[in-house]
Enzyme design. Structure first.
Site, PDB file in Angstrom:
ATOM      1  N   CYS A  61       0.757  -1.232   0.048  1.00 49.05           N
ATOM      2  CA  CYS A  61      -0.094  -0.116   0.066  1.00 49.05           C
ATOM      3  C   CYS A  61       0.818   1.212  -0.098  1.00 49.05           C
ATOM      4  CB  CYS A  61      -0.986   0.125   1.383  1.00 49.05           C
ATOM      5  SG  CYS A  61      -1.967   1.474   1.311  1.00 49.05           S
ATOM      6  N   CYS A  65       0.838   4.569   6.937  1.00 49.53           N
ATOM      7  CA  CYS A  65       0.088   4.526   8.358  1.00 49.53           C
ATOM      8  C   CYS A  65       1.092   3.623   9.287  1.00 49.53           C
ATOM      9  CB  CYS A  65      -1.249   3.687   8.064  1.00 49.53           C
ATOM     10  SG  CYS A  65      -2.502   4.337   6.812  1.00 49.53           S
ATOM     11  N   CYS A  68       0.224  -0.197  10.233  1.00 48.46           N
ATOM     12  CA  CYS A  68      -0.094  -1.130   9.473  1.00 48.46           C
ATOM     13  C   CYS A  68       1.022  -1.959   8.703  1.00 48.46           C
ATOM     14  CB  CYS A  68      -0.933  -0.389   8.215  1.00 48.46           C
ATOM     15  SG  CYS A  68      -1.732  -1.672   7.178  1.00 48.46           S
ATOM     16  N   CYS A 105     -17.072  -8.587   5.195  1.00 43.75           N
ATOM     17  CA  CYS A 105     -16.411  -7.312   4.917  1.00 43.75           C
ATOM     18  C   CYS A 105     -14.960  -7.530   4.232  1.00 43.75           C
ATOM     19  CB  CYS A 105     -16.225  -6.690   6.288  1.00 43.75           C
ATOM     20  SG  CYS A 105     -17.523  -6.359   7.314  1.00 43.75           S
ATOM     21  N   CYS A 136     -19.780  -5.302   3.156  1.00 54.00           N
ATOM     22  CA  CYS A 136     -18.973  -4.004   3.575  1.00 54.00           C
ATOM     23  C   CYS A 136     -17.921  -4.012   3.122  1.00 54.00           C
ATOM     24  CB  CYS A 136     -18.989  -4.163   5.262  1.00 54.00           C
ATOM     25  SG  CYS A 136     -17.791  -2.893   5.676  1.00 54.00           S
ATOM     26  N   CYS A 196     -19.083   2.783   8.335  1.00 50.65           N
ATOM     27  CA  CYS A 196     -18.616   2.476   9.487  1.00 50.65           C
ATOM     28  C   CYS A 196     -17.251   3.162   9.673  1.00 50.65           C
ATOM     29  CB  CYS A 196     -18.214   0.857   9.082  1.00 50.65           C
ATOM     30  SG  CYS A 196     -17.144  -0.011  10.401  1.00 50.65           S
ATOM     31  N   ARG A 268     -18.100  -1.408  17.682  1.00 49.40           N
ATOM     32  CA  ARG A 268     -17.562  -2.690  17.207  1.00 49.40           C
ATOM     33  C   ARG A 268     -16.200  -2.946  17.794  1.00 49.40           C
ATOM     34  NH1 ARG A 268     -18.203  -5.878  13.064  1.00 49.40           N
ATOM     35  NH2 ARG A 268     -19.842  -4.438  12.302  1.00 49.40           N
TER      36      ARG A 268
HETATM   37  N1  SAM Z   1      -6.593   0.695   3.137  1.00 51.84           N
HETATM   38  C1  SAM Z   1      -7.896   0.862   3.624  1.00 51.84           C
HETATM   39  C2  SAM Z   1      -7.787   2.283   4.803  1.00 51.84           C
HETATM   40  O1  SAM Z   1      -6.979   2.212   5.339  1.00 51.84           O
HETATM   41  O2  SAM Z   1      -9.037   2.748   4.790  1.00 51.84           O
HETATM   42  C3  SAM Z   1      -8.559  -0.395   4.016  1.00 51.84           C
HETATM   43  C4  SAM Z   1      -7.798  -1.302   4.957  1.00 51.84           C
HETATM   44  S1  SAM Z   1      -6.966  -0.790   6.687  1.00 51.84           S
HETATM   45  C5  SAM Z   1      -6.094  -2.158   6.971  1.00 51.84           C
HETATM   46  C6  SAM Z   1      -8.546  -0.924   7.572  1.00 51.84           C
HETATM   47  C7  SAM Z   1      -8.406  -0.432   9.060  1.00 51.84           C
HETATM   48  O3  SAM Z   1      -7.827  -1.213   9.956  1.00 51.84           O
HETATM   49  C8  SAM Z   1      -7.417   0.983   9.322  1.00 51.84           C
HETATM   50  O4  SAM Z   1      -8.030   2.005   8.856  1.00 51.84           O
HETATM   51  C9  SAM Z   1      -7.130   0.543  10.717  1.00 51.84           C
HETATM   52  O5  SAM Z   1      -7.950   1.477  11.445  1.00 51.84           O
HETATM   53  C10 SAM Z   1      -7.219  -0.688  10.884  1.00 51.84           C
HETATM   54  N2  SAM Z   1      -5.903  -1.437  11.396  1.00 51.84           N
HETATM   55  C11 SAM Z   1      -4.995  -1.812  10.262  1.00 51.84           C
HETATM   56  N3  SAM Z   1      -3.871  -2.021  10.633  1.00 51.84           N
HETATM   57  C12 SAM Z   1      -4.271  -2.250  12.276  1.00 51.84           C
HETATM   58  C13 SAM Z   1      -3.166  -2.491  13.375  1.00 51.84           C
HETATM   59  N4  SAM Z   1      -2.133  -3.011  13.459  1.00 51.84           N
HETATM   60  N5  SAM Z   1      -4.001  -2.662  14.550  1.00 51.84           N
HETATM   61  C14 SAM Z   1      -5.284  -2.177  14.648  1.00 51.84           C
HETATM   62  N6  SAM Z   1      -5.846  -1.781  13.808  1.00 51.84           N
HETATM   63  C15 SAM Z   1      -5.437  -1.722  12.354  1.00 51.84           C
HETATM   64 FE1  SF4 Z   2      -2.833   1.336   3.421  1.00 50.25          FE
HETATM   65 FE2  SF4 Z   2      -2.841   0.111   5.695  1.00 50.25          FE
HETATM   66 FE3  SF4 Z   2      -3.197   2.615   5.791  1.00 50.25          FE
HETATM   67 FE4  SF4 Z   2      -5.109   1.026   4.657  1.00 50.25          FE
HETATM   68  S1  SF4 Z   2      -4.189   1.093   6.794  1.00 50.25           S
HETATM   69  S2  SF4 Z   2      -4.430   2.960   3.954  1.00 50.25           S
HETATM   70  S3  SF4 Z   2      -3.799  -0.687   3.925  1.00 50.25           S
HETATM   71  S4  SF4 Z   2      -1.371   1.479   5.061  1.00 50.25           S
END
Ligand code: SAM
Ligand code: SF4
Ligand code: DTB
Length: 323
Positions: A61, A65, A68, A105, A136, A196, A268
């Protein structure tokens, strides 16, 4: 206009951060008592909505973040995988349907979807709907037009998290802005999708940041129908892997505040359950959490197992929302 006796109070959209910080800081027993009372005014306290998650595109990606596993900016163990085939996704959805799960989802590690990929996701959504399940997706940023296409395809929910407060956001991600997130939420809402939207606790933020995030969510033009609260899952190789653990009692306080502020929304209990005790989860339910992700995996990390969840539901006299 006056309200009939016993009618529910109006939903509030005028919360202040000071007020919510004080709410979270109330004596624990008082806070939970109020949250449970509010909960019972809107929901059956023995019923939990359950969804199952599938990552339909893994890793690589473009966003950075800090939490992530799927960001191309971090060196994690994760193997990248391109967008799954529609048939493979629908086989998984069928299994979830047979297990009695109401909502399917699908998550994709994208900054934003391109139109070709969106065509494939639309076929997935149509297939899930044909199974009689709620759908979702969480695909990153959307344009207004893309949100409308998803709505027309029959999509029920769009997940897009604010993650933290506006003030703390630049410590978490710098490749997009808080307003980008709010814009996508507005596009989803205006397209008529259920929203959501929630965040992650334990990113090193303060209680005031947690209060400010809840204020952002509750002061939106309508409360998100689903409010996921994730506890950070610390993934080796990410910049947040070594943060100190957030106290579960602080997490529970935040759940209670979310319940009081957004009384008609599903709160949730999302990532982080695997590392929580059964007793901490029980207190989350008492504080008003009433939906969760069921299944042995979240997107790329382990979830509390289905065996453990079945046992917990039985011991707490909870049941999954019938579908
Ligand atoms: N890429 C899209 C986005 O960021 O909106 C969708 C997938 S992203 C992995 C979905 C959500 O998962 C993120 O917004 C974050 O809040 C949550 N998330 C991701 N990694 C996480 C982690 N290590 N611990 C807790 N929540 C996490
Ligand atoms: Fe990409 Fe992970 Fe951020 Fe979603 S949370 S935008 S998958 S880096
Ligand atoms: C949400 O708020 N939490 C879910 C769902 N929405 C998409 C995702 C949790 C992901 C946890 C980390 C992982 O498994 O990669």
């Amino acid at each position: 206009m006056s309200h009939a006796r016993n009618s529910k109070p109006e939903l509030r959209h005028d919360w202040s951060v000071d007020e919510v910080e004080r709410l979270i800081a109330r004596p624990f027993m008082d806070l939970l008592f109020e949250a449970q009372a509010v909960h019972r005014g809107h929901f059956d306290p023995h019923t939990i909505q359950v969804s199952t998650l599938l990552n339909i595109k893994t890793g690589g990606c473009a966003e950075n973040c800090g939490y992530c596993s799927q960001s191309a900016h971090h060196d994690t163990e994760l193997e990248r995988e391109q967008l799954l085939d529609v048939d493979a996704v629908l086989a998984d959805a069928r299994k979830a349907k047979e297990a009695g799960i109401g909502r399917f989802c699908m998550g994709a590690a994208w900054r934003k979807p391109n139109d070709k990929d969106l065509d494939k996701v639309i076929a997935m959504i149509q297939g899930v709907k044909a199974l009689g399940m709620e759908s979702c997706v969480t695909l990153g940023m959307l344009t207004g037009e893309q949100a409308l296409r998803l709505k027309e395809a029959g999509l029920d929910y769009y997940n897009h998290n604010l993650d933290t407060s506006r003030e703390y956001y630049p410590q978490v991600v710098t490749t997009r802005s808080y307003d980008d997130r709010l814009d996508t939420l507005a596009h989803a809402r205006k397209a008529g999708l259920s929203v959501c939207a929630g965040g992650i606790l334990g990113l090193g933020e303060t209680r005031r940041d947690r209060a400010a995030m809840l204020v952002e969510l509750a002061n939106l033009p309508s409360h998100p129908q689903s409010v996921p609260l994730n506890k950070l899952v610390k993934v080796p190789g990410t910049p947040m892997a070594d943060l100190p653990d957030l106290d579960d009692l602080e997490f529970i306080r935040t759940v209670a505040a979310a319940r009081i502020m957004m009384p008609a929304s599903h709160v949730r209990l999302s990532a982080g359950r695997e590392a929580m005790s059964d007793e901490a989860q029980a207190l989350c339910f008492f504080a008003g959490a009433n939906s969760l992700f069921y299944g042995d995996r979240l997107l790329t990390t382990d979830n509390a197992t289905t065996d453990r969840d079945r046992d917990l539901f039985q011991r707490l006299d909870l049941h999954a929302l019938a579908v």
